[in-house]
Design a protein around this motif. Sequence first.
Motif, short mmCIF file in Angstrom:
data_model
loop_
_atom_site.label_atom_id
_atom_site.label_comp_id
_atom_site.label_asym_id
_atom_site.label_seq_id
_atom_site.Cartn_x
_atom_site.Cartn_y
_atom_site.Cartn_z
N ILE A 25 3.35 -7.17 1.33
CA ILE A 25 3.51 -7.53 -0.24
C ILE A 25 3.18 -6.17 -1.01
O ILE A 25 3.61 -6.09 -2.04
CB ILE A 25 2.34 -8.61 -0.61
CG1 ILE A 25 3.13 -10.03 -0.22
CG2 ILE A 25 2.22 -8.71 -2.21
CD1 ILE A 25 2.37 -11.07 -0.48
N LEU A 26 2.13 -5.58 -0.68
CA LEU A 26 1.55 -4.18 -1.43
C LEU A 26 2.61 -3.20 -1.61
O LEU A 26 2.97 -2.57 -2.71
CB LEU A 26 0.47 -3.79 -0.70
CG LEU A 26 -0.79 -4.44 -0.78
CD1 LEU A 26 -1.93 -3.56 -0.07
CD2 LEU A 26 -1.07 -4.95 -1.93
N GLU A 27 3.43 -3.06 -0.58
CA GLU A 27 4.63 -2.00 -0.79
C GLU A 27 5.48 -2.52 -1.53
O GLU A 27 6.08 -1.75 -2.58
CB GLU A 27 5.31 -1.89 0.62
CG GLU A 27 6.49 -0.78 0.53
CD GLU A 27 7.51 -0.71 1.74
OE1 GLU A 27 8.26 0.19 1.48
OE2 GLU A 27 6.98 -1.41 2.48
N TRP A 28 6.01 -3.85 -1.50
CA TRP A 28 7.09 -4.49 -2.58
C TRP A 28 6.47 -4.50 -3.90
O TRP A 28 7.38 -3.92 -4.80
CB TRP A 28 7.28 -5.95 -2.07
CG TRP A 28 8.35 -6.56 -2.86
CD1 TRP A 28 9.59 -6.44 -2.60
CD2 TRP A 28 8.37 -7.37 -4.05
NE1 TRP A 28 10.45 -7.21 -3.53
CE2 TRP A 28 9.62 -7.69 -4.18
CE3 TRP A 28 7.02 -7.83 -4.65
CZ2 TRP A 28 9.94 -8.52 -5.38
CZ3 TRP A 28 7.43 -8.83 -5.76
CH2 TRP A 28 8.56 -9.05 -6.25
N ALA A 288 1.30 4.44 -5.74
CA ALA A 288 0.88 2.93 -6.23
C ALA A 288 0.15 2.14 -5.33
O ALA A 288 -0.67 1.29 -5.60
CB ALA A 288 2.24 2.57 -6.75
N VAL A 289 0.74 2.26 -4.07
CA VAL A 289 -0.08 1.36 -2.94
C VAL A 289 -1.77 1.63 -2.81
O VAL A 289 -2.53 0.95 -2.78
CB VAL A 289 0.75 1.42 -1.77
CG1 VAL A 289 -0.20 1.05 -0.48
CG2 VAL A 289 1.78 0.73 -1.60
N ALA A 290 -1.92 2.97 -2.89
CA ALA A 290 -3.05 3.69 -2.94
C ALA A 290 -4.14 2.98 -3.99
O ALA A 290 -5.16 2.60 -3.91
CB ALA A 290 -3.32 4.88 -2.72
N ALA A 291 -3.35 2.94 -5.30
CA ALA A 291 -4.13 2.44 -6.40
C ALA A 291 -4.46 0.98 -6.39
O ALA A 291 -5.40 0.66 -6.48
CB ALA A 291 -3.41 2.80 -7.42
N LEU A 292 -3.63 0.38 -5.75
CA LEU A 292 -3.66 -1.19 -5.49
C LEU A 292 -4.82 -1.33 -4.43
O LEU A 292 -5.76 -2.29 -4.56
CB LEU A 292 -2.44 -1.87 -4.99
CG LEU A 292 -1.25 -2.07 -5.81
CD1 LEU A 292 -0.02 -2.63 -5.28
CD2 LEU A 292 -1.80 -2.62 -7.16
N ARG A 293 -4.91 -0.71 -3.27
CA ARG A 293 -5.83 -0.92 -2.32
C ARG A 293 -7.25 -0.21 -2.56
O ARG A 293 -8.17 -0.40 -1.95
CB ARG A 293 -5.32 -0.02 -0.99
CG ARG A 293 -4.20 -0.85 -0.41
CD ARG A 293 -3.79 -0.22 0.77
NE ARG A 293 -4.54 -0.41 2.00
CZ ARG A 293 -4.48 -0.43 3.35
NH1 ARG A 293 -3.02 0.17 3.63
NH2 ARG A 293 -5.26 -0.59 4.21
N ALA A 294 -7.30 0.43 -3.68
CA ALA A 294 -8.48 1.05 -4.37
C ALA A 294 -9.59 0.02 -4.68
O ALA A 294 -10.72 -0.01 -4.83
CB ALA A 294 -8.23 1.89 -5.43
#
Length: 349
Positions: A25-28, A288-294
Amino acid sequence: MNTKPQRAAPGVTAVTCVKNEGPFILEWLAHNRVLGVRDVLVYSNDCDDGTDVLLDALATQGWLTHLPNPAQGRNYQMEALRDAARQPVVARADWVWVADVDEFLNVHAGDHTIGALIEACGDPQAISVPFQFFANGGVVAFEDRPVTAQFDRCHDPDIWCGSLSIEVKTLVRGDFPLQYFGAHRPYFRNGTAGPSAWTDASGRPVPAAFRDAAEKGQLRSIPARGARRFATLNHYPLRSVESFLVKIARGDVNRAGRVFDADYWRDRNDGAWADRSILRYRDATRAAVAALRADPAVARAHAACVAAHRAQIAGLLSDPERAAFARHLQALPTISEAEAALAAELGFA
């Protein structure tokens, strides 16, 4: 000096349905945000891998709405899409994009955003983007890294599975005379003149039979040749062998009764063509994935989904029959019989 006025970015809402898609999901989501998607509406049902927990964590950020699938029957996607049309996040959107988590829009025009695609196509009321099915490419093991970086082989863009037509997904403008959203295309209200303009991803009018839903066999496909000048929909229905086993065990997220089997695999595992153009988004999507996983809650939920996926793989492979089936998939030819016959008839290389 460039005095051309800057076009405002369109407000795009993406809508999807999920079941046990947590690791992907995060990549998408990140990819869609890079494309210019402003809001995302996600319906989930019967998740047991932590997908729903991950979506709830993401929903606290304000741009994602997570709802339980409202389906009373087993036609999950269509019932969700009917509900979506009534949701404020869809009603206020300039454009609505309905796609699955294994489908990645790849814009070839301008700055490679959805806004650039709309401008290139002349700002119609709908844009139908053709699929390109990406093959397994010999990848056996699941890895927690971007799908778009792992799989770069696909079928010839002009022919798939014995057909010169290809399925599409459709970007729909907010003023489309909508009766209801379909999974592949919208349907307009009876008694209306229909949309003022509806194009393929080359800005050409779609065939009238497709637009008007006049023939059952042409409800979700258009001629493939020349239809993807400005965009392609990269579809990764197989991923790794291990993840495909999980997909079989899960069943179709969108409707009950559909079987994922060796025929489904072979039809989509055509790696005759190389296409790495989606890697243009790699760095922006990674950021953008890194920002979500922050967000620690998102990071924990994603890790739990990955662990659940790996545990299910281990359990499936402990079954001798499933392990043998995995080996069988790897040994299958990488082009369907129907496509091979048509390619030979037409003189395709």
